[in-house]
Design an enzyme around this catalytic site. Sequence first.
Site, short mmCIF file in Angstrom:
data_model
loop_
_atom_site.label_atom_id
_atom_site.label_comp_id
_atom_site.label_asym_id
_atom_site.label_seq_id
_atom_site.Cartn_x
_atom_site.Cartn_y
_atom_site.Cartn_z
CB CYS A 110 -0.92 0.01 1.22
SG CYS A 110 -1.98 1.48 1.28
CB CYS A 113 -2.00 4.66 4.42
SG CYS A 113 -3.44 3.98 3.55
CB SER A 114 -0.56 0.47 6.49
OG SER A 114 -1.44 1.07 7.42
CB CYS A 115 -5.06 -0.29 2.33
SG CYS A 115 -5.64 1.42 2.43
#
Length: 206
Positions: A110, A113-115
């Site tokens: 991602c 961000c950190s999906c």
Amino acid sequence: MPHDHHDHDHPHALLPPDPALRVKALETLLTAKGLIDPAALDEIIDTYAHKIGPQNGARVVAMAWADDNFRRRLLADATGVCAELGFYGRQGEHVVAVENTDEVHNIVVCTLCSCYPWPLLGMPPGWYKSDAYRARAVREPRAVLADFGMELTEGQAVRVWDSTAEIRYLVLPQRPEGTEGWDVDRLMTCVTRDSMIGTGLARVPA
């Protein structure tokens, strides 16, 4: 959309301490204002870290290995198939399964961000959220995979899938040899979290 690609911080390094301190400070402030309940927060974290974890995703992968019809359905509609198994909800509303083959190896990142598909894989590892991984996975995926101890064949392409808030990915790793005739529960022991992100391979039976 996928990207095709034919300071080396170690990929397993955790985030630097500053973000962790900021998160802790924010948690303390919100708790002091009565906006969050630390016990409820701990319960949520425990649920994703230990009760969900990657075993849900491992079951999906094992079922795909054991049943070719299930595998085809998963690749066609992972969201629906996972929902049938009860694996759905926040952070897992829209899931796409991508399959590793002898010709193509898939890796998920991602970049914004950190999906991450929490209902299937639990909490994302620290390295998945790091700036180094997010930048290098797209720019030099083969080097990132090498850092994880993976050496792909020259003819095997690497496809990078960029998760977003609208769509998350589950990598279907290749089934290891020597597992013929195994049932789903036994096959699950070969599936690792990293193999479902694409930074690892399924465990080979001893």
